[in-house]
Write an enzyme that holds these catalytic residues in place. Structure first.
Site, mmCIF file in Angstrom:
data_model
loop_
_atom_site.group_PDB
_atom_site.id
_atom_site.type_symbol
_atom_site.label_atom_id
_atom_site.label_comp_id
_atom_site.label_asym_id
_atom_site.label_seq_id
_atom_site.Cartn_x
_atom_site.Cartn_y
_atom_site.Cartn_z
ATOM 1 C CG HIS A 280 -1.178 3.427 4.823
ATOM 2 N ND1 HIS A 280 -2.342 2.838 5.261
ATOM 3 C CD2 HIS A 280 -0.477 2.471 4.182
ATOM 4 C CE1 HIS A 280 -2.358 1.565 4.888
ATOM 5 N NE2 HIS A 280 -1.233 1.319 4.236
ATOM 6 C CB SER B 3 -0.932 0.000 1.214
ATOM 7 O OG SER B 3 -0.187 -0.222 2.410
ATOM 8 C CG ASP C 72 -3.971 4.886 7.422
ATOM 9 O OD1 ASP C 72 -2.768 4.673 7.682
ATOM 10 O OD2 ASP C 72 -4.491 4.551 6.345
#
Length: 656
Positions: free
Chosen positions: A324, A35, A321
């Protein structure tokens, strides 16, 4: 069913596709990872029609889903733009497939473990998979290498690869921090080996340039901080295992022959957290323990700048978050990678500074030769001169070098002794100062040169010739490499030295009658020069400080030209010269680099490529002030396709 692109979105895509790209030594950027590098594989259900999700904050001003705001670009997308490679999009995005848009070259997928990252490279089955957390498979593609093979294609050696991974091995408890220490360490090492296996496969298939990001410290994230309130020892345990992962990854990469460009992300993050205000972050906030958007769980929303705080501003925080980074963090990582890739584009200009100084030295000496044409001192007599000059260098941007411009000045002292009617010999010594600004952030490079030349001249029956042997010591006493890092500018500094030597010669024939007030002569020339710049280490061991290997750059040139001289009055002469030269050492240079913090992983990247042809011209005058004293001046100009050098000088000449 996926909605169609809105006219605005379609126009944006067309604008990106049509945008002019800057020069780059890389033909393409291909990304594998999780991600942190996912450029948009998953549909963005809360964004505009046809948009995709990235694992960072939205662009604002509300930062809310459903507001029409897209997600900010991640580090790999920003890096692609910085390199002039255009928009970087997902390779397996179901959104692109539904809209009939071409697949991109970013194979990173949110949630990928090291095993899945390796599979996206070498897998022949699922390969690259976009899968929801409930197991729903949105799209599958073969692994990158398998798909290349199926099309009968090979890796372009100028492709730049970017690989990251490992975080999800911790989050998915593939690496179990509660296992016995030896077991947990082995699990961390096994994950690093899996990631390295994919990189090895790329190398075996022909990959030459591979950026590899070390794993950030998962133990120092809002997710770990939240779990640490329940299990106080957990963050430190995870941090230790991340260290084991990175140590094994570095060990695996040290055995590869490809050019591995490592990113010491853990060190960079620690430097940013130690001085957050420099990078636009708020130093009064708990940057590792709070996040911008806690709606996904696993972290505590920052009370001052969080999404629901009433003063939402992710740029002031490091984490969007639980794990990330915000757009601020993504920009930092992109700038970090770009600073390493761009370093040789600037540093390979150091030998060119020395070559420029040598050419200025030779031009000023040749101006003396022209002014003395058919007007030497008497046999057995000395002629001395003192000469001051200035020069300017301009380098245009190449595919593998930065643009730069600089100014310099010089002082020369020399003299000649006439041996007989046909021969004259002499020496000259010079001090040269030169400054060069190069690159997007105007890095500063200073050079002081001490040069000397011994020369001989022949002149008889219209034939003439000259030859010179030059040598010099190079003192690079202030090398300040500057680059952007987020909103700030960072600089790394060092110094080094080097030396040069050169041989030059010309042979010509004067078509004018002896004793004429004018002279015109075609000539041929040959030049050889070699510059060596010693390797050096930038000060400190920050994430961005580098060590550079020795540089050696030779020049071999042949030329042909025409020079002339006219006597305006018995006391005043004007002279000029023009020539065309061919450079036979015109391959792009390479520079070997290593991070000071990771000295075992050195890599060689392309740099400056010398011009293969250049035009040289000069014009000057000589004015007698007395029977044994003259004032002289000259201007010289060299021009290649991308580079320009200009120089001007003024001298006093005295016979005795």
């Amino acid at each position: 069913m996926m909605r169609a692109l809105t006219p605005l979105a379609a126009a944006c895509l067309l604008a990106i596709a049509a945008a002019p790209l800057s020069a780059s030594p890389y033909s393409n950027l291909v990304v594998f990872g999780d991600s942190l590098s996912d450029a948009g594989q998953f549909p963005d259900t809360g964004g505009p029609a046809g948009s995709t999700r990235r694992f960072t904050n939205r662009v604002g001003p509300t930062y809310q889903g459903g507001s029409g705001e897209i997600y900010a670009s991640n580090a790999t997308q920003l890096l692609s733009q910085q390199l002039g490679l255009g928009a970087l999009t997902g390779s397996t995005s179901p959104v692109n497939a539904a809209l009939g848009l071409p697949d991109g070259t970013n194979y990173a997928v949110g949630g990928n473990t090291t095993a899945q990252i390796a599979d996206s490279i070498i897998g022949t089955g699922e390969g690259s998979v976009v899968e929801l957390t409930d197991g729903t498979n949105l799209r599958t593609r073969p692994g990158y290498l398998a798909e290349l093979a199926s099309r009968g294609e090979r890796i372009d050696p100028n492709t730049l690869f970017y690989v990251n991974g490992g975080g999800n091995d911790f989050l998915d408890v593939i690496i179990n921090p509660f296992a016995p220490p030896a077991v947990a360490t082995q699990q961390a090492q096994d994950a690093a080996i899996r990631l390295a296996d994919g990189i090895r496969a790329l190398e075996a298939a022909g990959a030459r340039y591979i950026v590899v990001s070390l794993l950030g410290d998962v133990g120092k994230t809002p997710n770990a901080a939240s779990l640490g309130t329940l299990i106080p020892s957990l963050p430190a345990t995870v941090s230790g295992l991340v260290g084991d992962f990175n140590q094994e990854l570095v060990s695996q990469l040290e055995g590869l022959n490809a050019e591995i460009i490592p990113l010491n992300v853990p060190l960079l993050v620690s430097e940013v957290v130690a001085d957050p205000a420099t990078y636009g972050l708020d130093p009064t906030q708990n940057l590792l323990g709070t996040c911008f958007d806690a709606s996904g769980g696993g972290c505590v929303e920052n009370a001052t700048y969080g999404l629901t705080s009433g003063n939402a501003d992710p740029t002031r925080l490091l984490f969007n978050d639980s794990v990330h980074p915000t757009s601020t963090g993504q920009q930092l990582f992109a700038d970090y990678a770009y600073s390493l890739l761009a370093a040789p584009w600037e540093l390979t200009l150091l030998p060119e500074m020395a070559h420029g100084t040598l050419r200025s030295h030779q031009d000023q000496l040749r101006n003396q030769f022209q002014a003395d044409w058919e007007s030497w001192q008497a046999p057995g007599q000395w002629r001395v001169f003192v000469n001051g000059g200035g020069q300017r260098l301009d380098f245009d941007e190449q595919d593998s070098s930065a643009s730069g411009d600089g100014n310099g000045y010089s002082l020369n002292l020399g003299g000649s002794y006439r041996l007989n009617e046909a021969w004259r010999a002499g020496v000259t010594l010079g001090l040269y100062e030169q400054e060069l600004e190069a690159g997007a952030a105007d890095s500063d490079y200073d050079l002081r040169s001490y040069l000397g030349s011994a020369f001989v001249q022949y002149q008889q029956n219209r034939w003439w010739a000259d030859g010179a042997l030059s040598a010099g010591y190079l003192d690079y006493d202030s090398l300040k490499r500057k680059f952007e890092l987020g909103i700030s500018e960072r600089s790394e500094q060092g110094d080094t030295d080097g030396y040069l030597w050169a041989l030059s010669g010309r042979l010509g024939y004067d078509i004018a009658q002896p004793g004429s007030t004018w002279h015109l002569s075609p000539f041929i020339s040959a030049d050889y020069a070699r510059v060596e710049v010693d390797g050096y280490r930038e000060q400190g061991s920050s994430a961005t400080s580098l060590h550079f290997d020795d540089q050696k750059r030779s020049s071999k040139r042949l030329g042909a030209g025409l020079q002339g001289r006219i006597e305006v009055t018995p006391a005043t002469q004007v002279f000029a010269e023009v020539s065309r030269e061919r450079e036979y050492e015109d391959d792009a240079s390479e520079l070997t680099i290593a991070l000071n913090s990771l000295p075992g992983l050195d890599f060689s990247l392309q740099g400056y490529a010398p011009e293969d042809r250049l035009t040289r011209a000069s014009i000057g005058f000589s004015q007698k002030l007395a029977a044994d004293l003259a004032l002289r001046g000259g201007y010289s100009f060299r021009k290649g396709e991308n580079d320009t050098q200009q120089g001007a000088s003024l001298s006093l000449v005295w016979d005795w």
